[in-house]
Design a protein around this motif. Sequence first.
Motif, PDB file in Angstrom:
ATOM      1  N   UNK A  19       0.814  -1.217   0.000  1.00 41.41           N
ATOM      2  CA  UNK A  19       0.000   0.000   0.000  1.00 41.41           C
ATOM      3  C   UNK A  19       0.849   1.269   0.000  1.00 41.41           C
ATOM      4  N   UNK A  20       2.135   1.140   0.249  1.00 41.05           N
ATOM      5  CA  UNK A  20       2.994   2.311   0.347  1.00 41.05           C
ATOM      6  C   UNK A  20       3.240   2.871  -1.051  1.00 41.05           C
ATOM      7  N   UNK A  21       2.764   4.091  -1.271  1.00 36.33           N
ATOM      8  CA  UNK A  21       2.926   4.757  -2.564  1.00 36.33           C
ATOM      9  C   UNK A  21       3.824   5.980  -2.384  1.00 36.33           C
ATOM     10  N   UNK A  22       3.912   6.825  -3.427  1.00 36.81           N
ATOM     11  CA  UNK A  22       4.792   7.997  -3.359  1.00 36.81           C
ATOM     12  C   UNK A  22       4.430   8.931  -2.206  1.00 36.81           C
ATOM     13  N   UNK A  23       3.133   9.119  -1.970  1.00 33.18           N
ATOM     14  CA  UNK A  23       2.702   9.985  -0.867  1.00 33.18           C
ATOM     15  C   UNK A  23       3.177   9.418   0.461  1.00 33.18           C
ATOM     16  N   UNK A  24       3.029   8.118   0.619  1.00 29.53           N
ATOM     17  CA  UNK A  24       3.456   7.479   1.863  1.00 29.53           C
ATOM     18  C   UNK A  24       4.978   7.518   2.013  1.00 29.53           C
ATOM     19  N   UNK A  25       5.689   7.397   0.902  1.00 32.06           N
ATOM     20  CA  UNK A  25       7.156   7.485   0.950  1.00 32.06           C
ATOM     21  C   UNK A  25       7.579   8.857   1.470  1.00 32.06           C
ATOM     22  N   UNK A  26       6.908   9.917   1.013  1.00 36.35           N
ATOM     23  CA  UNK A  26       7.227  11.262   1.506  1.00 36.35           C
ATOM     24  C   UNK A  26       6.950  11.381   3.003  1.00 36.35           C
ATOM     25  N   UNK A  27       5.844  10.806   3.445  1.00 35.99           N
ATOM     26  CA  UNK A  27       5.528  10.809   4.883  1.00 35.99           C
ATOM     27  C   UNK A  27       6.558   9.985   5.665  1.00 35.99           C
ATOM     28  N   UNK A  28       6.933   8.848   5.096  1.00 36.92           N
ATOM     29  CA  UNK A  28       7.925   8.004   5.755  1.00 36.92           C
ATOM     30  C   UNK A  28       9.242   8.753   5.898  1.00 36.92           C
TER      31      UNK A  28
END
Length: 127
Positions: A72-81
């Motif tokens: 489920x980890x997408x580009x938006x989640x990568x930025x948050x991570x």
Amino acid sequence: MEGFKREINNYLYFLLVNPGGGIINDVYTFLNNTENKKCIGNADYKKREQAYTALKLLYSFMELFYITDLKEIDDTEINRLEAFLKGGEKIGHSITFISKTNRSHSTIDKYYSAYRKYFDYLNIEPN
């Protein structure tokens, strides 16, 4: 996430436990298996410990943001991570995140390297 290290027969095992108290088997195998070439059980202590820390942070991030599957980890989640890993203070619309830890770019790069290896072990495309 809760993590543990246990030495048995001169080998240090790394364990990551989810909030329900269960061992995360994929993490355990990845960090401790010495026979599978995709696992890092034969790596030196420092590399295994760094991967352990990286995975503990990844699964903590997933728990905080209600992510139930690594896929489920997408580009938006990568930025948050990345913001989560960097630490410091982040002010959002409805939440302020204050971490006592500030990590350098080189540390975060090492964590990403551990994630790429872990995703390879899980046969997840690291895109």
